[in-house]
Design a protein around this motif. Structure first.
Motif, mmCIF file in Angstrom:
data_model
loop_
_atom_site.group_PDB
_atom_site.id
_atom_site.type_symbol
_atom_site.label_atom_id
_atom_site.label_comp_id
_atom_site.label_asym_id
_atom_site.label_seq_id
_atom_site.Cartn_x
_atom_site.Cartn_y
_atom_site.Cartn_z
ATOM 1 N N GLU A 4 0.843 -1.200 0.000
ATOM 2 C CA GLU A 4 0.000 0.000 0.000
ATOM 3 C C GLU A 4 0.875 1.246 0.000
ATOM 4 O O GLU A 4 1.919 1.280 0.628
ATOM 5 N N GLN A 5 0.427 2.253 -0.700
ATOM 6 C CA GLN A 5 1.120 3.530 -0.740
ATOM 7 C C GLN A 5 0.162 4.626 -0.299
ATOM 8 O O GLN A 5 -1.043 4.523 -0.482
ATOM 9 N N ASP A 115 1.260 4.069 4.361
ATOM 10 C CA ASP A 115 2.068 3.052 3.684
ATOM 11 C C ASP A 115 1.865 1.670 4.302
ATOM 12 O O ASP A 115 2.814 0.913 4.512
#
Length: 159
Positions: A4-5, A115
């Motif tokens: 995930e960003q 993140d």
């Protein structure tokens, strides 16, 4: 699967900014169990009654409600258990100094994933009096009215 960003907001304590003067904010990590993380990924949490307590050089988050995971079994967590916050020693010492000197409190403002890691934004805050609340409402109303009036003038509209 890709990591995930960015930042994904889970819960926000909107009433905190109304009830308190925010002096300083910090980002802290959370020590969570597996079912708590899964419940947060479903977007379920409440920060309404939350507060932070410093105990023996460690910061603890109390009163935050993370409901039990629906598919959890006997491994499920308690919904309102205290959770350890991950902060630097210097930050904890500074917060402890401010709370004892000023009589301030530490409250959670928002809970989010940054993140892929669960984070909580905490704030060093002082309680507002009722006249402070009325004053902030009046300031917000005045600011909104001026924005509306500026927008009307830019569009060439008159009263």
């Amino acid at each position: 699967m890709a990591r995930e960003q960015g930042r994904k907001l889970i819960a926000q304590n909107k009433k905190a900014r109304h009830d308190y003067h925010i002096d300083d904010t910090y980002e802290a990590g959370l020590v969570l169990t597996g079912t708590e993380v899964k419940s947060l990924r479903q977007g379920r949490a409440s920060l309404v009654d939350g507060f932070v307590d410093i105990d023996r050089g460690e910061a603890w988050l109390h009163g935050v409600h993370i409901p039990e995971y629906s598919q959890g079994t006997w491994t499920n967590h308690a919904a309102r258990r205290k959770r350890k916050l991950l902060l630097h020693k210097v930050e904890i010492a500074k917060i402890e100094r401010e709370v004892s000197a000023k009589g301030a409190t530490v409250i959670p403002l928002s809970l989010y994933f940054s993140d892929g890691r669960a984070k909580v934004e905490i704030a060093l805050a002082r309680g507002k009096k009722s006249w402070d609340k009325r004053q902030s409402i009046a300031e917000r109303t005045a600011r909104r009215e001026t924005e509306i009036e500026v927008g009307r003038r830019l569009k060439g509209m008159r009263d």
